[in-house]
Every structure is written in structure tokens, then in C-alpha cells.
Scaffold this motif. Structure first.
Motif, PDB file in Angstrom:
ATOM      1  N   ALA A 177      -6.241  58.105  15.034  1.00 51.16           N
ATOM      2  CA  ALA A 177      -5.590  57.585  16.242  1.00 51.16           C
ATOM      3  C   ALA A 177      -5.072  58.729  17.101  1.00 51.16           C
ATOM      4  O   ALA A 177      -4.628  59.761  16.587  1.00 51.16           O
ATOM      5  CB  ALA A 177      -4.443  56.662  15.848  1.00 51.16           C
ATOM      6  N   HIS A 178      -5.138  58.530  18.411  1.00 51.19           N
ATOM      7  CA  HIS A 178      -4.666  59.540  19.358  1.00 51.19           C
ATOM      8  C   HIS A 178      -3.545  58.964  20.207  1.00 51.19           C
ATOM      9  O   HIS A 178      -3.408  57.739  20.320  1.00 51.19           O
ATOM     10  CB  HIS A 178      -5.834  60.010  20.246  1.00 51.19           C
ATOM     11  N   PRO A 179      -2.726  59.803  20.817  1.00 55.14           N
ATOM     12  CA  PRO A 179      -1.580  59.310  21.592  1.00 55.14           C
ATOM     13  C   PRO A 179      -2.017  58.491  22.795  1.00 55.14           C
ATOM     14  O   PRO A 179      -3.115  58.692  23.347  1.00 55.14           O
ATOM     15  CB  PRO A 179      -0.855  60.587  22.023  1.00 55.14           C
ATOM     16  N   LEU A 180      -1.143  57.575  23.197  1.00 56.38           N
ATOM     17  CA  LEU A 180      -1.451  56.718  24.344  1.00 56.38           C
ATOM     18  C   LEU A 180      -1.466  57.503  25.638  1.00 56.38           C
ATOM     19  O   LEU A 180      -2.273  57.227  26.531  1.00 56.38           O
ATOM     20  CB  LEU A 180      -0.414  55.586  24.416  1.00 56.38           C
ATOM     21  N   PHE A 181      -0.603  58.503  25.771  1.00 60.08           N
ATOM     22  CA  PHE A 181      -0.565  59.320  26.985  1.00 60.08           C
ATOM     23  C   PHE A 181      -0.450  60.777  26.574  1.00 60.08           C
ATOM     24  O   PHE A 181       0.331  61.118  25.686  1.00 60.08           O
ATOM     25  CB  PHE A 181       0.625  58.930  27.871  1.00 60.08           C
ATOM     26  N   ILE A 182      -1.222  61.624  27.230  1.00 57.94           N
ATOM     27  CA  ILE A 182      -1.309  63.019  26.788  1.00 57.94           C
ATOM     28  C   ILE A 182      -0.599  63.985  27.725  1.00 57.94           C
ATOM     29  O   ILE A 182      -0.532  65.178  27.437  1.00 57.94           O
ATOM     30  CB  ILE A 182      -2.783  63.439  26.634  1.00 57.94           C
ATOM     31  N   GLY A 183      -0.089  63.534  28.844  1.00 53.98           N
ATOM     32  CA  GLY A 183       0.641  64.416  29.735  1.00 53.98           C
ATOM     33  C   GLY A 183      -0.239  65.195  30.690  1.00 53.98           C
ATOM     34  O   GLY A 183      -1.470  65.217  30.562  1.00 53.98           O
ATOM     35  N   PRO A 184       0.379  65.853  31.677  1.00 52.83           N
ATOM     36  CA  PRO A 184      -0.397  66.588  32.687  1.00 52.83           C
ATOM     37  C   PRO A 184      -1.270  67.687  32.095  1.00 52.83           C
ATOM     38  O   PRO A 184      -2.408  67.876  32.538  1.00 52.83           O
ATOM     39  CB  PRO A 184       0.692  67.170  33.605  1.00 52.83           C
ATOM     40  N   THR A 228     -15.671  54.402  18.216  1.00 51.11           N
ATOM     41  CA  THR A 228     -14.477  54.803  17.472  1.00 51.11           C
ATOM     42  C   THR A 228     -13.373  53.744  17.450  1.00 51.11           C
ATOM     43  O   THR A 228     -12.459  53.838  16.629  1.00 51.11           O
ATOM     44  CB  THR A 228     -13.892  56.085  18.082  1.00 51.11           C
ATOM     45  N   HIS A 229     -13.423  52.778  18.361  1.00 51.03           N
ATOM     46  CA  HIS A 229     -12.382  51.753  18.521  1.00 51.03           C
ATOM     47  C   HIS A 229     -11.025  52.385  18.854  1.00 51.03           C
ATOM     48  O   HIS A 229      -9.977  51.825  18.526  1.00 51.03           O
ATOM     49  CB  HIS A 229     -12.259  50.889  17.255  1.00 51.03           C
ATOM     50  N   ASP A 230     -11.053  53.528  19.504  1.00 49.07           N
ATOM     51  CA  ASP A 230      -9.820  54.220  19.892  1.00 49.07           C
ATOM     52  C   ASP A 230      -9.568  53.970  21.378  1.00 49.07           C
ATOM     53  O   ASP A 230      -9.959  54.758  22.243  1.00 49.07           O
ATOM     54  CB  ASP A 230      -9.934  55.715  19.598  1.00 49.07           C
ATOM     55  N   VAL A 231      -8.893  52.858  21.694  1.00 48.05           N
ATOM     56  CA  VAL A 231      -8.691  52.461  23.090  1.00 48.05           C
ATOM     57  C   VAL A 231      -7.756  53.427  23.805  1.00 48.05           C
ATOM     58  O   VAL A 231      -7.808  53.545  25.036  1.00 48.05           O
ATOM     59  CB  VAL A 231      -8.147  51.019  23.144  1.00 48.05           C
ATOM     60  N   ASN A 232      -6.930  54.141  23.084  1.00 53.03           N
ATOM     61  CA  ASN A 232      -6.021  55.095  23.725  1.00 53.03           C
ATOM     62  C   ASN A 232      -6.757  56.224  24.439  1.00 53.03           C
ATOM     63  O   ASN A 232      -6.164  56.940  25.243  1.00 53.03           O
ATOM     64  CB  ASN A 232      -5.081  55.702  22.691  1.00 53.03           C
ATOM     65  N   MET A 233      -8.057  56.375  24.142  1.00 54.42           N
ATOM     66  CA  MET A 233      -8.843  57.446  24.759  1.00 54.42           C
ATOM     67  C   MET A 233      -9.404  57.046  26.121  1.00 54.42           C
ATOM     68  O   MET A 233     -10.153  57.826  26.727  1.00 54.42           O
ATOM     69  CB  MET A 233      -9.988  57.845  23.830  1.00 54.42           C
ATOM     70  N   LEU A 234      -9.053  55.879  26.612  1.00 53.76           N
ATOM     71  CA  LEU A 234      -9.661  55.399  27.857  1.00 53.76           C
ATOM     72  C   LEU A 234      -9.371  56.329  29.032  1.00 53.76           C
ATOM     73  O   LEU A 234     -10.282  56.723  29.772  1.00 53.76           O
ATOM     74  CB  LEU A 234      -9.155  53.990  28.160  1.00 53.76           C
ATOM     75  N   LEU A 235      -8.119  56.697  29.231  1.00 54.47           N
ATOM     76  CA  LEU A 235      -7.769  57.555  30.371  1.00 54.47           C
ATOM     77  C   LEU A 235      -8.385  58.946  30.242  1.00 54.47           C
ATOM     78  O   LEU A 235      -8.988  59.442  31.216  1.00 54.47           O
ATOM     79  CB  LEU A 235      -6.254  57.642  30.513  1.00 54.47           C
TER      80      LEU A 235
END
Length: 620
Positions: A238-245, A402-409
């Protein structure tokens, strides 16, 4: 009923005719056929994956088995150089004496079948393509199974469509339904399969094709659970929902790097193809030469052989050493480009995922740490969007694998920039370049046709000469129109009676002599083809194409048929002129001084009336 009520009723009926879509009830039986094709595509995908496993076990481990294994664990030593060459030689012989259509990576062949061959695929391609791909990949070819499965599923869809009485557009829909079903069953990616179909194969966005194709993909994904197993194909942490600038800037850099790699890979494939074309050998032998290059690469770096699904999964788990990542990026790129340029059979999606993941592994050394497998996944999607020019497919495909929706952005940023980079740097993609080299061209830009949104009333000619049906010969000699090729004939209430051509009028005036009793009504052609002021120009274009006529009277709807004007083929160019003007004409709609404060605007704006720009009075 009052006249106003009649007008409202006619307007309401016309509004119902001009719907958002042109789909008819034919979509229902087409959808039923597409679902059946989707289920069949799942069986085709299962069979091809088992064939690949069988040939991999036979070529590298000399055993009977259908389980997918990596050829990197072989114990052949230096003999491994001959294995890909032997498999490629068999593929070359199959292409020469079976069907040349099995050469290549599948998607360009599907595109060509759709655009040029009326969506007809030879039945033998449905059997030779998966067999040749299984031999090519099973003998160590650096390809994926998805391209051959797309072509094979499309071939079965086309075969079923050819048994039915369908139009070319309907055959295309079923061909693409088979292709989407094959991809969906292979990767458990039903939405990405539909996106690929829209971006690469359908060349339209219409419910008549989208609904059957989507249902075929969905049915294939559902059947996969019982035939092949569940997805996702690759597990990722799993990866973070927001990764920052800082992370988003890194995604932008990763997208540009993937776009640059896409340009290099595309150029390398066709440079290799050009080299093979200059060899004094029949193309049948080219795959064997490419296979030797693959064998040498496999001897130096065994991980470059085969599909590499296990290596892709290891990249996403962060379990690949830096030395291996560099080797994958360099060796896999070379052997894949040379082998694909030689014309052997194999797909491009899995190799692109592998090379994109390797690029991401290199980027992870210098870009911000956003978690294990973050940059390989970002670069996988970006390399697909850049190389195949299919940005939505690249985004959705990476998510479904991967089913990793957090990677969308992050994927949206990187894939979009990779796509934009290659669009500006290359005229064609790795898929359409092959079609272009066969003498064809296609445009993949979808837009609303100006003929759909302009109506007859906006371009028709109102100042036309209409001849009274009772006009006598003497009056006709004095007033005959010399520029109109077609003249409407009307009664006293200006209702259309028929039409008469200028040739008919010239013949009448030549042979009638001084007989003044002959009237225009004697020459009239009744029941002419007409246009209506409230219909789009597209309908008029179709009517001209169907009838071969290029000029129509424009009349009011209803029994009155009152003449309003004329429309000709040249008038339809007005729609194109407006489209070009919208593309090319630049204008500032709002003046810049409106953004300034009111007092400053008065001091810097236009001078008062009667004062020249230099401050002097006019005439001084």
C-alpha cells in the motif's frame, strides 16, 4: 388544432429524432453475441497461457508441464543461445507457409484488420497466432502473451461475426469484443481492456460498440475466476493517499523520463526492422537471427528471457538488486527491440511493464522515498501511456494490476506527461508506425464532427431562382438561370412541385422552337430528394452519399413543402471552414485594460473622442 399547436408538435417530433446517440435495438443481440465471445476469449487465454508454460518447460527444462515458469533458472549453459533461435525459426516457417498475419505483436494486425479488411480475419490466424506466440515466448522470446491473445480473441470474434449476417461496423464490434475479452481474462483488468479497445481499436465512442465490448470484457473477467484464477496479477504494498509537492514533482520527472524511454524504444524497434529489411535474406529467416540476439542476451543476463511476470512482481515488492535493475533496463531493451524488429510473434505490454519497472527502480535511487515499489509502478503506467499513446489505458491498467487506488493521482501526472512528451516527439506510436509502413494512415484524435452541430438552415442558400410550374417558353428564354445546375419548380403558393436541371432547360429551349405553349411543368422531375432546415449537415452528407446527388432543395416539413432555399455540396464546406477558423483564428475577447483599476484604466486607455493618439487635435 391551431397552427401554433401544429408547429409545436412538429418541433417536438423533430427534437425526439435528434437524440444524443444513434444506437438502435441492434445493440441487444450484438451484446448477447459479445458476452458469448467474452467467455470464449477466457478459454483462449487459458489455452495460450498453458501453451506458453508447456513450451517453456520443454525448451528449457526438457519436461512435460503447463505451469508458467521463468526460463532464467535453466541449466543449459551456453546452449541457451540456440533455444530462442530455434523457436524463432519455427515461427518464421509458420509465417512463411501458414499465414504472414501471425508476424508482429498482434495489436497493429488487429488495427489493420479493422480499418482495411472490413474486420475480417482468416480462420487459420485464430489457430496459428497463439501457437506461434507460445513457441516464441516459450523458447525465451522477451515478449508478453497479451498481444497474441488480443489478436487471437479478435480473430475468434471476427470468425463468429463472419458466420452471421452483419455489417462491417458490427463485425468490428465483435472483433474488438474478442480482443478486449482476451486482455481482460489474461490480466484480470476488465476496465483497462475497455479503455484499450476505445483508445486503440474501436476508433469511435458510441454505445453501439462500447456496450457490447464492455460486456464482453466483464464476462471474460468474471469467467477468469473459475478458469484461470483471481487477480490482481501483481501484489504491491500500500502507498500513501497523498504524496505532497515533492512527490508530485518526482512523478512529473518520472513521466518525462518514461516519455524519453518510449521514444528510444520505438526508434530502436523500427531501426532494427530497417536493418533486417536490408539483409539479402528472405524475411522467413529474420526471426531466427533475432532469436540469436535474444539467446546471447539470455546468456549474459538470464532475467531478460521470457515474459518476466515474476520479475515485475519482484520490482513492485522492492526485491530486485540494483545490478539486476540496470541489466534489465539495458539488456531487455536491446533483445526486445531486435527480436520485435525481426518480425517474430509476441506482445508488447509485459515487456513495457518490465522496462518501465526497471526505469522506476533506477529513479527510486534519486527521487523521494514514497514507499516500496512506488516509482516502479509509476513508471510502468507512464511507459504504457507514452509508448502506446494510450494514457487512460496506462492509468487504469496499473491500478487494476495492483488494486492500489491511492496511486491514481501519481499515475495521472506521470502518464499524462509521458503521453504528451511522445505526442510532441514522435509522429506515430510503436503500434501505428507499423500500419503506416504498410501504406496506410490513421488518426487517433476523437472530436465532434462540425457536421453534427451545424444545421441546414445555417448554410443553405436562400437567394435562389425558383421557376413557376406555369412559366411559358417565352418567359423562360428571358429569365432562365445560367448559374444554377438544379432549379426548383414551385406552384403559386411556393410549394415545391419538383425540380428541373439546366440541361433539361437548355434542351427545351433548343428543340421547342417558337412554340410558346410548352411550359416548365412539362419537364419537372417530381418527388425530388430534399433537405430540411432543422436537420444536421451530417444527415445531408449521408443522403448525398447514398443517392449520388450533390444538390437538394430545402423545404419546410409537413405536407406543404414550402421552398426555403437550396443546399449543395459546396455549402457543406462551410462547416469545415468554421472548424478551421476555430482552430487557427486567435483573438483577444476581453481587452487587457479591463483588468486594471478604473482610474489607471482611464489614464492608460484610449484618448478622448476628437483627440489624436499623440495628444494633438485633428487637423492641427
Amino acid at each position: 388544432m391551431s397552427a401554433s399547436g401544429t408547429v409545436r408538435e412538429l418541433a417536438s417530433a423533430r427534437a425526439s429524432e435528434l437524440g444524443d446517440f444513434t444506437t438502435t435495438w441492434r445493440v441487444v443481440p450484438m451484446s448477447v453475441a459479445a458476452v458469448a465471445i467474452g467467455l470464449l476469449s477466457t478459454c483462449v487465454a487459458w489455452a495460450l497461457l498453458r501453451l506458453i508454460g508447456l513450451f517453456t518447460n520443454l525448451f528449457f527444462f526438457q519436461r512435460w508441464g503447463v505451469t508458467l515458469v521463468s526460463p532464467a533458472g535453466h541449466h543449459l549453459g551456453g546452449l541457451v543461445v540456440l533455444v530462442p533461435a530455434a523457436g524463432a525459426l519455427v515461427v518464421g516457417l509458420m509465417a512463411r507457409y501458414g499465414s504472414e498475419r501471425i508476424r508482429g505483436h498482434g495489436i497493429p494486425e488487429a488495427i489493420e484488420s479493422i480499418l482495411i479488411r472490413g474486420s475480417r480475419v482468416e480462420p487459420r490466424v485464430a489457430f496459428l497466432k497463439p501457437l506461434s506466440a507460445a513457441i516464441s515466448i516459450g523458447s525465451g522470446g522477451p515478449f508478453g502473451a497479451e498481444g497474441p491473445i488480443i489478436m487471437t480473441g479478435g480473430a475468434f470474434g471476427s470468425m463468429i461475426a463472419q458466420f452471421l449476417k452483419l455489417t462491417s461496423a458490427e463485425r468490428k464490434t465483435l472483433l474488438v469484443a474478442g480482443a478486449a475479452g482476451g486482455m481482460s481474462a489474461t490480466f484480470a483488468s476488465p476496465v483497462a481492456a475497455v479503455a484499450l479497445a476505445v483508445e486503440l481499436l474501436l476508433f469511435e465512442w458510441k454505445p453501439r460498440s462500447l456496450v457490447p465490448v464492455a460486456l464482453a470484457s466483464a464476462s471474460a473477467a468474471a469467467a477468469r475466476r473459475y478458469v484461470i484464477g483471481l487477480g490482481p496479477l501483481f501484489l504491491a504494498p500500500a502507498h500513501p493517499l497523498f504524496i505532497g509537492p515533492a512527490g508530485l514533482v518526482g512523478c512529473a520527472l518520472a513521466g518525462l523520463a518514461a516519455g524519453a524511454l518510449s521514444v528510444v524504444l520505438t526508434g530502436a524497434v523500427y531501426a532494427a526492422e530497417d536493418v533486417f529489411a536490408r539483409l539479402p535474406l528472405h524475411w522467413m529467416w529474420w526471426p531466427a537471427i533475432g532469436g540469436l540476439v535474444v539467446g546471447v542476451g539470455g546468456l549474459v543476463f538470464p532475467e531478460a528471457l521470457g515474459v518476466g511476470y515474476d520479475t515485475i512482481g519482484a520490482l513492485l515488492q522492492g526485491q530486485v538488486a540494483g545490478r539486476v535493475i540496470i541489466g534489465l533496463l539495458l539488456v531487455k531493451s536491446v533483445v526486445w527491440s531486435v527480436s520485435l524488429g525481426s518480425g517474430t510473434s509476441g506482445g508488447v505490454l509485459a515487456p513495457l511493464l518490465l522496462m518501465g519497472g526497471a526505469l522506476g527502480g533506477v529513479e527510486a535511487l534519486v527521487l523521494p522515498d514514497e514507499g516500496t515499489g512506488f516509482w516502479p509502478l509509476v513508471s510502468m503506467g507512464a511507459i504504457l501511456g507514452g509508448t502506446m499513446r494510450s494514457p487512460f489505458t496506462g492509468i487504469v491498467f496499473a491500478l487494476e494490476l495492483t488494486h492500489d487506488v491511492n496511486m491514481l493521482l501519481p499515475l495521472l501526472v506521470s502518464v499524462t506527461l509521458a503521453h504528451g512528451f511522445t505526442v510532441l516527439a514522435l509522429r506515430r506510436s510503436i503500434l501505428t508506425e507499423k500500419v503506416s509502413r504498410r501504406g496506410y494512415h490513421l488518426s487517433r484524435e476523437y472530436a465532434v464532427d462540425p457536421l453534427e452541430i451545424l444545421f441546414v438552415r445555417e448554410v443553405m442558400r436562400r437567394n435562389v431562382v425558383a421557376l413557376p410550374a406555369s412559366m411559358e417558353l417565352a418567359a423562360l428564354r428571358a429569365e432562365r438561370p445560367r448559374r444554377q445546375l438544379l432549379c426548383p419548380v414551385v406552384d403559386t403558393d411556393r410549394r415545391l412541385v419538383g425540380v428541373v436541371t439546366r440541361r433539361d432547360l437548355d434542351g427545351l429551349l433548343t428543340f421547342a422552337g417558337s412554340d410558346s405553349d410548352v411550359r416548365v411543368g412539362a419537364l419537372v422531375r417530381p418527388d425530388p430528394i430534399v433537405a430540411y432546415p432543422d436537420e444536421p449537415l451530417r444527415a445531408v452528407v449521408y443522403r448525398m452519399a447514398e443517392t449520388g446527388r450533390t444538390r437538394f432543395p430545402v423545404v419546410e416539413r409537413g405536407e406543404g413543402r414550402r421552398l426555403l432555399g437550396m443546399i449543395a455540396l459546396s455549402d457543406l464546406l462551410e462547416a469545415r471552414v468554421r472548424g478551421l477558423e476555430a482552430e487557427r483564428r486567435r483573438e483577444r475577447v476581453l481587452p487587457l485594460h479591463l483588468l486594471l483599476p478604473r482610474g489607471f484604466r482611464c489614464r492608460t486607455g484610449s484618448p478622448p473622442a476628437g483627440v489624436a493618439e499623440d495628444g494633438a487635435r485633428p487637423g492641427t
